[in-house]
Write an enzyme that holds these catalytic residues in place. Structure first.
Site, PDB file in Angstrom:
ATOM      1  N   CYS A  63       0.848  -1.191   0.000  1.00 42.01           N
ATOM      2  CA  CYS A  63       0.000   0.000   0.000  1.00 42.01           C
ATOM      3  C   CYS A  63       0.882   1.239   0.000  1.00 42.01           C
ATOM      4  CB  CYS A  63      -0.938   0.000   1.208  1.00 42.01           C
ATOM      5  SG  CYS A  63      -1.929   1.503   1.340  1.00 42.01           S
ATOM      6  N   CYS A  86      -0.409   4.089   2.218  1.00 44.50           N
ATOM      7  CA  CYS A  86      -0.248   3.836   3.653  1.00 44.50           C
ATOM      8  C   CYS A  86       1.209   3.984   4.098  1.00 44.50           C
ATOM      9  CB  CYS A  86      -0.726   2.434   4.009  1.00 44.50           C
ATOM     10  SG  CYS A  86      -2.346   1.994   3.374  1.00 44.50           S
ATOM     11  N   ASP A  87       2.134   3.473   3.293  1.00 47.26           N
ATOM     12  CA  ASP A  87       3.504   3.291   3.760  1.00 47.26           C
ATOM     13  C   ASP A  87       4.565   4.101   3.014  1.00 47.26           C
ATOM     14  OD1 ASP A  87       2.482   1.392   5.549  1.00 47.26           O
ATOM     15  OD2 ASP A  87       2.685  -0.213   4.077  1.00 47.26           O
TER      16      ASP A  87
END
Length: 308
Positions: A137, A140-141
């Site tokens: 992701c 997200c990261d």
């Protein structure tokens, strides 16, 4: 401890576009409706930075779009629960059973909108570096790798879009794919125009290295027949998706690839069980078709309940 039993008219499994649209329509039909989500509300599209092909929006982020649809569904009376994991389902009877970690739900209708998940990196070291350099992701990261060397694996729209997004963080970025790119030309043009980016085609990733965290990968250039080690801090994997249908095996009819067999009416082989969105076997999978499936499944679920 005996779990509390609760009764609903409709249980929707999955809170992506299909699931939340179904919840909106089921709620507006005055059906007691619960949406269960094992991952993040919004599904994979919640990670999209800019959506430009959804009617009514010139450009909208996936998270903003899905937040709006969730708010609409909840305003219509649907309940969304993203924290109670499903343990088993029994769909064959007139009353459908969905057991979570906390409750046993009984429902007249189940709508399966469980979607897809990204295919894992097929290397034995994947588990060792998952979350420690191997990620799925970018939204997200990606921020974890400010000023670092980032690699992206894949050649479709998801991979190229991820690479374009990650250039905002990367000192340098490698897009690695085993064959030719399949992404839209506009996305490819944007990627190739970025001086931070190096595209390595006809290239395979063969091994991961690092003490505790990923520090390099072994790549194989198929054209040259050469193998070398490439220093990277992270790899974001975008190599396709697999259906989230293991819960329904042995009950709902599926294809060999695991997608659920249901027609344009979203009806499965089990009365009172519908499938909508990417999890359904169909030729076209877009946000608009997911919303259409969710609408169809919910309205026909209402008719099914009326017939009982």
């Amino acid at each position: 401890m005996t779990k509390e039993r609760k009764t609903k008219d409709v249980i929707i499994i999955g809170a992506g576009m299909a699931g939340l649209t179904a919840a909106l329509y089921a709620g507006r039909s005055n059906l007691s409706t619960l949406v269960l989500e094992n991952a993040i509300v919004g599904g994979q599209i919640a990670n999209a930075v800019g959506i430009e092909n959804y009617p009514g929006f010139t450009k909208v982020s996936g998270s903003d779009l899905m937040t709006t649809v969730q708010q609409q569904a909840e305003a219509a009376g649907a309940e969304v629960d993203e924290f109670d994991m499903i343990e088993r389902v029994d769909l064959m009877g007139k009353t459908k059973i969905v057991e979570t970690q906390s409750y046993i739900y009984e429902a007249k209708v189940v709508i399966i909108t469980s979607g897809m998940e990204r295919r894992k990196l097929p290397l034995k070291e994947e588990a060792k570096y998952s979350g420690r350099g191997v990620h799925y992701c970018e939204l997200c990261d990606g921020h974890m790798y400010q000023g670092k060397t980032i690699s992206v694996m894949g050649g479709g729209n998801a991979a190229v879009d991820a690479a374009n997004f990650l250039t905002k963080y990367a000192k340098e970025l490698y897009l690695i794919h085993r064959s030719k790119l399949r992404a839209d030309k506009a996305s490819q043009d944007k990627l190739f125009a970025n001086p931070k980016v190096k595209v390595l085609l006809e290239t395979e990733i063969r091994a991961l290295h690092g003490e505790g965290r990923l520090t390099s990968i072994t790549i194989y250039d198929k054209a040259k027949g050469e193998e070398r080690e490439l220093p990277v801090d992270a790899i974001f994997v975008n190599i396709g998706v697999v259906p989230n249908t293991h819960l329904f095996e042995g009950q709902v009819k599926m294809t060999e690839s695991g997608r659920i067999l249901a027609g344009e009416d979203c009806r499965t082989n089990i009365p009172g069980v519908f499938a909508a969105g990417d999890v359904r076997e169909k030729e076209i999978r877009q946000l608009t078709t997911a919303a259409a499936d969710g609408t169809t499944a919910a309205l026909l679920a209402e008719k099914y309940i009326e017939s009982l």
